[in-house]
Design an enzyme around this catalytic site. Sequence first.
Site, PDB file in Angstrom:
ATOM      1  CE1 TYR A 184      -9.871  -9.937   4.041  1.00 15.67           C
ATOM      2  CE2 TYR A 184     -11.110 -11.930   3.571  1.00 15.67           C
ATOM      3  CZ  TYR A 184     -10.183 -10.982   3.196  1.00 15.67           C
ATOM      4  OH  TYR A 184      -9.551 -11.091   1.980  1.00 15.67           O
ATOM      5  N   GLY A 232       0.380  -2.626  14.790  1.00 13.76           N
ATOM      6  CA  GLY A 232       0.798  -2.612  13.380  1.00 13.76           C
ATOM      7  C   GLY A 232       0.945  -1.181  12.901  1.00 13.76           C
ATOM      8  CG  ASP A 260      -7.708   0.139   3.644  1.00 11.13           C
ATOM      9  OD1 ASP A 260      -8.567  -0.622   3.166  1.00 11.13           O
ATOM     10  OD2 ASP A 260      -6.478  -0.088   3.610  1.00 11.13           O
ATOM     11  N   GLY A 317       0.842  -0.366   5.807  1.00 14.70           N
ATOM     12  CA  GLY A 317      -0.012   0.395   4.901  1.00 14.70           C
ATOM     13  C   GLY A 317      -1.444   0.526   5.388  1.00 14.70           C
ATOM     14  CB  ALA A 318      -3.980  -1.881   6.551  1.00 16.30           C
ATOM     15  CG  ASN A 374      -7.567   0.759  -0.325  1.00 16.45           C
ATOM     16  OD1 ASN A 374      -7.777   1.876  -0.788  1.00 16.45           O
ATOM     17  ND2 ASN A 374      -8.526   0.004   0.158  1.00 16.45           N
ATOM     18  CE  LYS A 407      -3.948  -2.266   2.019  1.00 13.94           C
ATOM     19  NZ  LYS A 407      -5.193  -2.157   2.749  1.00 13.94           N
ATOM     20  N   GLY A 454     -12.832  -8.270  10.859  1.00 10.83           N
ATOM     21  CA  GLY A 454     -12.433  -7.400   9.747  1.00 10.83           C
ATOM     22  C   GLY A 454     -13.358  -7.472   8.536  1.00 10.83           C
TER      23      GLY A 454
HETATM   24  P1  NAP Z   1       1.966  -4.293   5.907  1.00  8.70           P
HETATM   25  O1  NAP Z   1       2.073  -2.984   5.222  1.00  8.70           O
HETATM   26  O2  NAP Z   1       2.883  -5.382   5.540  1.00  8.70           O
HETATM   27  O3  NAP Z   1       2.105  -4.016   7.498  1.00  8.70           O
HETATM   28  C1  NAP Z   1       2.038  -5.048   8.446  1.00  8.70           C
HETATM   29  C2  NAP Z   1       2.338  -4.507   9.851  1.00  8.70           C
HETATM   30  O4  NAP Z   1       2.264  -5.583  10.789  1.00  8.70           O
HETATM   31  C3  NAP Z   1       3.696  -3.884   9.988  1.00  8.70           C
HETATM   32  O5  NAP Z   1       3.614  -2.825  10.943  1.00  8.70           O
HETATM   33  C4  NAP Z   1       4.546  -5.037  10.562  1.00  8.70           C
HETATM   34  O6  NAP Z   1       5.592  -4.369  11.202  1.00  8.70           O
HETATM   35  C5  NAP Z   1       3.548  -5.781  11.436  1.00  8.70           C
HETATM   36  N1  NAP Z   1       3.728  -7.243  11.496  1.00  8.70           N
HETATM   37  C6  NAP Z   1       3.953  -8.080  10.466  1.00  8.70           C
HETATM   38  N2  NAP Z   1       3.969  -9.373  10.872  1.00  8.70           N
HETATM   39  C7  NAP Z   1       3.735  -9.349  12.213  1.00  8.70           C
HETATM   40  C8  NAP Z   1       3.637 -10.356  13.223  1.00  8.70           C
HETATM   41  N3  NAP Z   1       3.768 -11.657  12.919  1.00  8.70           N
HETATM   42  N4  NAP Z   1       3.398  -9.967  14.506  1.00  8.70           N
HETATM   43  C9  NAP Z   1       3.276  -8.662  14.819  1.00  8.70           C
HETATM   44  N5  NAP Z   1       3.378  -7.652  13.892  1.00  8.70           N
HETATM   45  C10 NAP Z   1       3.591  -7.994  12.606  1.00  8.70           C
HETATM   46  O7  NAP Z   1       0.493  -4.892   5.754  1.00  8.70           O
HETATM   47  P2  NAP Z   1      -0.919  -4.102   5.664  1.00  8.70           P
HETATM   48  O8  NAP Z   1      -1.278  -3.877   4.254  1.00  8.70           O
HETATM   49  O9  NAP Z   1      -0.839  -2.952   6.608  1.00  8.70           O
HETATM   50  O10 NAP Z   1      -1.947  -5.215   6.209  1.00  8.70           O
HETATM   51  C11 NAP Z   1      -1.934  -5.587   7.591  1.00  8.70           C
HETATM   52  C12 NAP Z   1      -3.161  -6.440   7.913  1.00  8.70           C
HETATM   53  O11 NAP Z   1      -4.359  -5.693   7.735  1.00  8.70           O
HETATM   54  C13 NAP Z   1      -3.325  -7.703   7.053  1.00  8.70           C
HETATM   55  O12 NAP Z   1      -3.678  -8.762   7.887  1.00  8.70           O
HETATM   56  C14 NAP Z   1      -4.477  -7.363   6.125  1.00  8.70           C
HETATM   57  O13 NAP Z   1      -5.199  -8.501   5.753  1.00  8.70           O
HETATM   58  C15 NAP Z   1      -5.332  -6.471   7.037  1.00  8.70           C
HETATM   59  N6  NAP Z   1      -6.226  -5.603   6.264  1.00  8.70           N
HETATM   60  C16 NAP Z   1      -7.581  -5.857   6.251  1.00  8.70           C
HETATM   61  C17 NAP Z   1      -8.429  -5.024   5.558  1.00  8.70           C
HETATM   62  C18 NAP Z   1      -9.898  -5.291   5.559  1.00  8.70           C
HETATM   63  O14 NAP Z   1     -10.579  -4.746   4.693  1.00  8.70           O
HETATM   64  N7  NAP Z   1     -10.436  -6.050   6.474  1.00  8.70           N
HETATM   65  C19 NAP Z   1      -7.940  -3.931   4.848  1.00  8.70           C
HETATM   66  C20 NAP Z   1      -6.586  -3.717   4.879  1.00  8.70           C
HETATM   67  C21 NAP Z   1      -5.733  -4.556   5.586  1.00  8.70           C
HETATM   68  P3  NAP Z   1       6.756  -5.037  12.048  1.00  8.70           P
HETATM   69  O15 NAP Z   1       7.269  -6.156  11.182  1.00  8.70           O
HETATM   70  O16 NAP Z   1       7.728  -3.938  12.304  1.00  8.70           O
HETATM   71  O17 NAP Z   1       6.096  -5.500  13.317  1.00  8.70           O
END
Ligand code: NAP
Length: 291
Positions: A230, A131, A107, A134-135, A92, A71, A251
């Site tokens: 979700y 977290g 989002d 991007g989200a 997104n 993102k 979610g």
């Molecule tokens: P991203 O940009 O890769 O960011 C992920 C974040 O989580 C980072 O801050 C990462 O930082 C941390 N992280 C990664 N693995 C981890 C773990 N095992 N334990 C703890 N922290 C961890 O991903 P994103 O696009 O933000 O998406 C994150 C989540 O949001 C996903 O699960 C996605 O499915 C969900 N989401 C859902 C919706 C929806 O419509 N329901 C929409 C958007 C996103 P560090 O590695 O520094 O901890």
Amino acid sequence: MQIRGDTEVVAVLGYPVRHSCSPEMHNAAFEALGLNWCYVALEVAPERIEAAFEGIRALGLKGVNVTIPHKEAALRLVDEAGEEARLAGAANTVLNQGGRLKGFNTDVEGFLLAAKEGGVALAGKRVLVLGAGGAARGIGVSLLRAGAESVVVTSRRRERAAALADTLNALAGRAWAAASALEVREMAEAGPYQVVVNVTPAGMWPKVGEMPPAPWEAVAEGAAVLDTIYNPRQTMLLETAAGKGFRTLTGLGMLLYQGALALEIWTGREAPLEVMRQALDRALDLKKSPA
Ligand code: NAP
């Protein structure tokens, strides 16, 4: 809908992305609207995201959704961006207007609509965001817009949490970064967290036995715990939170609303929300018992 020579294509780009239910949700909506469009999931490794964006132009895709972990890169790779995407520093949704790419962040509004539907109040609340990717960027903007009293963002990598807190402070000055459980607890000294939002992938299918570290002792009685994951609907985090008496929200609502807003951007048509909701439910039921 029969795929034909003139079928329009949209896609979700992510890594991983095979678990996504967005194809079922959007294809059901296209069918209901009588649009000869189709939506596919394309796995794009981080080092190929620039090539993939060039591919959107080269292949004439109508647009794309962008998900984990692309993102923030998406915002860099579009030609122009809507307000929410610029504020969040992440996009997104991309609309392809004849080779010119415009980025949006649905989002932000999607999260707010889902929280409202789920009866979770955000105004005046002390919120902990697990977290800082991007989200989380979009959700941080949502929380400030909704009038949250304070937003603490956590990440295992301190610089990620700090960068998001800086972005949010430039907007409203009510954000702090924490990179350890101790810091998360210390920041609750002013008052325990009233809303906790998981925006990490910890607990997402297939790693359903994981959950992000949650500082339960710093969470207020009666607090709401929200997951952006979700699939599965009930993550280990939500099950643990419910067992401790907290209110929970999956979610799924956010997925529905961010998707509906994206569909309206691509097609200019009103999203058939109930069709999309039912398609998501069916898709998740099927994914619960993989063949
Ligand atoms: P991203 O940009 O890769 O960011 C992920 C974040 O989580 C980072 O801050 C990462 O930082 C941390 N992280 C990664 N693995 C981890 C773990 N095992 N334990 C703890 N922290 C961890 O991903 P994103 O696009 O933000 O998406 C994150 C989540 O949001 C996903 O699960 C996605 O499915 C969900 N989401 C859902 C919706 C929806 O419509 N329901 C929409 C958007 C996103 P560090 O590695 O520094 O901890």
